[in-house]
Motif scaffolding. Structure first.
Motif, PDB file in Angstrom:
ATOM      1  N   THR A 195       0.850  -1.199   0.000  1.00 54.13           N
ATOM      2  CA  THR A 195       0.000   0.000   0.000  1.00 54.13           C
ATOM      3  C   THR A 195       0.880   1.242   0.000  1.00 54.13           C
ATOM      4  OG1 THR A 195      -1.422  -1.257   1.490  1.00 54.13           O
ATOM      5  CG2 THR A 195      -2.030   1.023   1.093  1.00 54.13           C
ATOM      6  N   ARG A 196       1.912   1.187   0.822  1.00 56.72           N
ATOM      7  CA  ARG A 196       2.828   2.326   0.921  1.00 56.72           C
ATOM      8  C   ARG A 196       3.456   2.624  -0.449  1.00 56.72           C
ATOM      9  NH1 ARG A 196       5.178   6.295   4.529  1.00 56.72           N
ATOM     10  NH2 ARG A 196       6.331   7.364   2.913  1.00 56.72           N
ATOM     11  N   ALA A 197       3.863   1.547  -1.139  1.00 63.01           N
ATOM     12  CA  ALA A 197       4.485   1.721  -2.453  1.00 63.01           C
ATOM     13  C   ALA A 197       3.478   2.277  -3.455  1.00 63.01           C
ATOM     14  CB  ALA A 197       5.039   0.381  -2.937  1.00 63.01           C
ATOM     15  N   LEU A 198       2.215   1.805  -3.394  1.00 58.95           N
ATOM     16  CA  LEU A 198       1.187   2.328  -4.306  1.00 58.95           C
ATOM     17  C   LEU A 198       0.983   3.818  -4.079  1.00 58.95           C
ATOM     18  CD1 LEU A 198      -1.640  -0.395  -4.177  1.00 58.95           C
ATOM     19  CD2 LEU A 198      -0.052   0.042  -6.040  1.00 58.95           C
ATOM     20  N   VAL A 199       0.930   4.215  -2.802  1.00 59.75           N
ATOM     21  CA  VAL A 199       0.726   5.633  -2.479  1.00 59.75           C
ATOM     22  C   VAL A 199       1.923   6.452  -2.979  1.00 59.75           C
ATOM     23  CG1 VAL A 199       0.498   7.291  -0.571  1.00 59.75           C
ATOM     24  CG2 VAL A 199      -0.819   5.168  -0.539  1.00 59.75           C
ATOM     25  N   ASP A 200       3.137   5.900  -2.837  1.00 56.76           N
ATOM     26  CA  ASP A 200       4.340   6.602  -3.323  1.00 56.76           C
ATOM     27  C   ASP A 200       4.312   6.800  -4.835  1.00 56.76           C
ATOM     28  OD1 ASP A 200       5.464   6.856  -0.881  1.00 56.76           O
ATOM     29  OD2 ASP A 200       6.934   5.251  -1.106  1.00 56.76           O
ATOM     30  N   CYS A 201       3.603   5.894  -5.541  1.00 51.85           N
ATOM     31  CA  CYS A 201       3.584   5.959  -7.013  1.00 51.85           C
ATOM     32  C   CYS A 201       2.612   7.012  -7.542  1.00 51.85           C
ATOM     33  CB  CYS A 201       3.178   4.606  -7.607  1.00 51.85           C
ATOM     34  SG  CYS A 201       4.405   3.332  -7.362  1.00 51.85           S
ATOM     35  N   VAL A 202       1.764   7.561  -6.673  1.00 46.75           N
ATOM     36  CA  VAL A 202       0.788   8.554  -7.144  1.00 46.75           C
ATOM     37  C   VAL A 202       1.507   9.887  -7.353  1.00 46.75           C
ATOM     38  CG1 VAL A 202      -1.319   9.826  -6.559  1.00 46.75           C
ATOM     39  CG2 VAL A 202      -1.095   7.418  -5.930  1.00 46.75           C
ATOM     40  N   PRO A 203       1.351  10.502  -8.540  1.00 51.03           N
ATOM     41  CA  PRO A 203       2.006  11.795  -8.765  1.00 51.03           C
ATOM     42  C   PRO A 203       1.540  12.816  -7.730  1.00 51.03           C
ATOM     43  CG  PRO A 203       0.991  10.962 -10.787  1.00 51.03           C
ATOM     44  CD  PRO A 203       0.545  10.077  -9.674  1.00 51.03           C
ATOM     45  N   SER A 204       2.457  13.620  -7.245  1.00 55.99           N
ATOM     46  CA  SER A 204       2.094  14.602  -6.228  1.00 55.99           C
ATOM     47  C   SER A 204       2.785  15.920  -6.533  1.00 55.99           C
ATOM     48  CB  SER A 204       2.542  14.094  -4.851  1.00 55.99           C
ATOM     49  OG  SER A 204       2.658  15.174  -3.953  1.00 55.99           O
ATOM     50  N   ARG A 205       2.063  17.022  -6.258  1.00 53.83           N
ATOM     51  CA  ARG A 205       2.693  18.321  -6.537  1.00 53.83           C
ATOM     52  C   ARG A 205       3.861  18.567  -5.591  1.00 53.83           C
ATOM     53  NH1 ARG A 205      -0.210  22.477  -3.296  1.00 53.83           N
ATOM     54  NH2 ARG A 205      -1.747  21.328  -2.103  1.00 53.83           N
ATOM     55  N   TYR A 206       3.901  17.821  -4.471  1.00 57.62           N
ATOM     56  CA  TYR A 206       5.013  18.000  -3.537  1.00 57.62           C
ATOM     57  C   TYR A 206       6.300  17.370  -4.068  1.00 57.62           C
ATOM     58  CZ  TYR A 206       1.188  19.274  -0.538  1.00 57.62           C
ATOM     59  OH  TYR A 206       0.070  19.873  -0.043  1.00 57.62           O
ATOM     60  N   ARG A 207       6.159  16.483  -5.097  1.00 58.61           N
ATOM     61  CA  ARG A 207       7.361  15.847  -5.641  1.00 58.61           C
ATOM     62  C   ARG A 207       7.641  16.338  -7.046  1.00 58.61           C
ATOM     63  NH1 ARG A 207       5.480  10.221  -4.646  1.00 58.61           N
ATOM     64  NH2 ARG A 207       5.153  10.143  -2.421  1.00 58.61           N
ATOM     65  N   ARG A 208       7.221  17.549  -7.319  1.00 56.69           N
ATOM     66  CA  ARG A 208       7.418  18.122  -8.644  1.00 56.69           C
ATOM     67  C   ARG A 208       8.896  18.070  -9.038  1.00 56.69           C
ATOM     68  NH1 ARG A 208       3.602  22.935  -9.550  1.00 56.69           N
ATOM     69  NH2 ARG A 208       2.485  21.880 -11.165  1.00 56.69           N
ATOM     70  N   GLY A 209       9.156  17.703 -10.283  1.00 53.28           N
ATOM     71  CA  GLY A 209      10.541  17.682 -10.743  1.00 53.28           C
ATOM     72  C   GLY A 209      11.239  16.372 -10.457  1.00 53.28           C
ATOM     73  N   MET A 210      10.552  15.448  -9.777  1.00 52.34           N
ATOM     74  CA  MET A 210      11.179  14.157  -9.481  1.00 52.34           C
ATOM     75  C   MET A 210      10.499  13.079 -10.310  1.00 52.34           C
ATOM     76  SD  MET A 210      11.232  14.543  -5.400  1.00 52.34           S
ATOM     77  CE  MET A 210      12.777  13.915  -4.870  1.00 52.34           C
ATOM     78  N   ALA A 211      11.263  12.053 -10.652  1.00 54.08           N
ATOM     79  CA  ALA A 211      10.673  10.954 -11.418  1.00 54.08           C
ATOM     80  C   ALA A 211       9.676  10.213 -10.534  1.00 54.08           C
ATOM     81  CB  ALA A 211      11.767  10.004 -11.868  1.00 54.08           C
ATOM     82  N   LEU A 212       8.642   9.636 -11.167  1.00 61.34           N
ATOM     83  CA  LEU A 212       7.654   8.877 -10.399  1.00 61.34           C
ATOM     84  C   LEU A 212       8.284   7.631  -9.794  1.00 61.34           C
ATOM     85  CD1 LEU A 212       4.309   8.736 -12.360  1.00 61.34           C
ATOM     86  CD2 LEU A 212       4.773   9.789 -10.168  1.00 61.34           C
TER      87      LEU A 212
END
Ligand code: SF4
Length: 389
Positions: A195-212
């Motif tokens: 579940t944690r990994a699935l949540v990490d895979c969701v694009p987020s504006r907080y991770r802008r500029g980083m690869a998914l």
């Protein structure tokens, strides 16, 4: 719903609806239960709509099999209008192919509304739709729940949609429940590494500029499951015990999780001195890479236009001055760099496919420039172009 193919066997368990085990019902009882008590909408609405019958006849058929009271026509028109089908009374005489994909999905929901089932199983009902239609279907499902008290099982791989709609979430992996909790707890504090990994895979504006983030590996074959934890080969937290012993479901924060980390009898393997074992799960489990420096531009599109129904050339425009051409794409600028993935997002009819076709030289542009590796796309020889694109 007992819709499994004939080669599927249910060798254990029960599924009780209103206190009765569905798995033990006879064919006639099952037919009465489907539609009235439990109904299903599919990802492809054509799975439930017959292309050779008018939609009014199909709705009448569903009504007759499950309802024995009231005025069908009035209910059907109300249900179709309720899901946003314009001119509902007239459209009852139309065939499924006369509607768009989103409208067909709304018609299958309207048929469900007509029967007012206690439970609706919605199997990825928005996966084939664009974002606008998806929002409309989600709104309909919310109304169904609020107005009729329908309980909904929403099957999806789209966590964003699940977070918008669902009260409780059950996460499955390799045929088993690996985590279950209320939606807020599950998304705020995912307990299972999957579940944690699935949540990490969701694009987020907080991770802008980083690869998914991605989850390495694949789901194991359901006919050759490992003897230990099914997720072990892909889990960044796996320890030896994970490959030896399959974890059971343990209670966790009002829900349940299937992972040794949360089992007090097994958690020793993850313990960091001075910290509880569960703290190990709080670190990101998937690889998130920093964006690489910009690479060379491969395709550059400048002020690209593709208009249909517009005469090309000055003389032709003078001789056949057609007004209001369809401006499929109108002044597009973009750059695609080597090794880059470019997301082209838009509703149906927004010009995405036309842009792709013009870039592939399957359609000629009305105006504008495209360069491929610095060369004018129109001047590259066909053989070389097909080899490289
Ligand atoms: S039991 Fe082990 S392998 Fe399975 S999810 Fe938990 S930590 Fe990962």
């Amino acid at each position: 719903m007992r819709l499994l193919p004939h080669n599927a066997e249910i060798d254990r368990g029960e599924a009780a609806l209103k206190g009765r085990d569905i798995l033990k019902l006879g064919e006639e009882e099952l037919r009465r239960m489907r539609g009235r008590d439990i109904a299903m909408i599919f990802q492809d609405p054509m799975q439930s709509l017959n292309p050779t019958f008018r939609i009014g006849s199909q709705m009448a058929e569903a009504w007759r099999s499950h309802q024995d009271r009231g005025d069908f026509h009035a209910h059907a028109v109300k249900a179709l209008a309720g899901v946003g089908i314009p001119d509902a009374a007239e459209r009852m005489a139309s065939f499924p192919h006369e509607f768009s994909g989103g409208m067909r999905q709304r018609i299958s929901i309207a048929t469900t509304l007509l029967l007012e089932p206690a439970i609706l199983v919605a199997d990825e009902p928005t996966s084939a739709l664009d974002v606008t239609l998806e929002a409309q279907i989600l709104e309909l499902l919310k109304q169904l729940r609020e107005k009729h008290g329908t309980a909904i099982v929403f099957v999806s791989h789209d966590l964003g949609t699940v977070a918008q709609l669902c009260d409780r979430v059950v996460v499955m992996y390799a045929g088993r429940v690996v985590e279950e909790n209320d939606a807020v707890t599950l998304f705020d504090n995912p307990a299972h590494p999957y579940t944690r990994a699935l949540v990490d895979c969701v694009p987020s504006r907080y991770r802008r500029g980083m690869a998914l983030a991605t989850i390495p590996g694949r789901v194991p074959s359901l006919s050759a499951l490992p003897s230990g934890c099914s997720f072990a080969e892909r889990c960044a937290m796996a320890r030896e015990i994970c490959r030896e012993e399959a974890p059971g479901l343990v209670a966790q924060s009002g829900g349940a999780v299937r992972c040794h980390i949360h089992d007090p009898a097994r958690a020793e393997a993850w313990r960091v001195p001075g910290r509880p074992a569960e703290a190990a799960i709080a670190v990101p489990l998937t690889e998130v890479r920093v964006r690489e420096p910009e690479r060379e531009a491969l395709i550059e599109v400048r002020d690209l236009r593709k208009h249909f129904g517009e005469a090309s050339g000055f003389a032709a425009r003078l001789l056949s001055p057609r007004r209001n051409p369809v401006r499929a794409i109108d002044g597009i600028n973009l750059t695609l760099r080597r090794g880059e993935v470019l997301g082209l997002v838009g509703e149906s009819g927004s010009g995405k496919t036309t842009l792709g076709e013009v870039m592939l030289r399957l359609q000629a542009a009305t105006s504008g420039d495209i360069t491929f590796a610095g060369k004018d796309l129109r001047r590259i020889e066909e053989k070389e172009f097909r080899r490289r694109v």
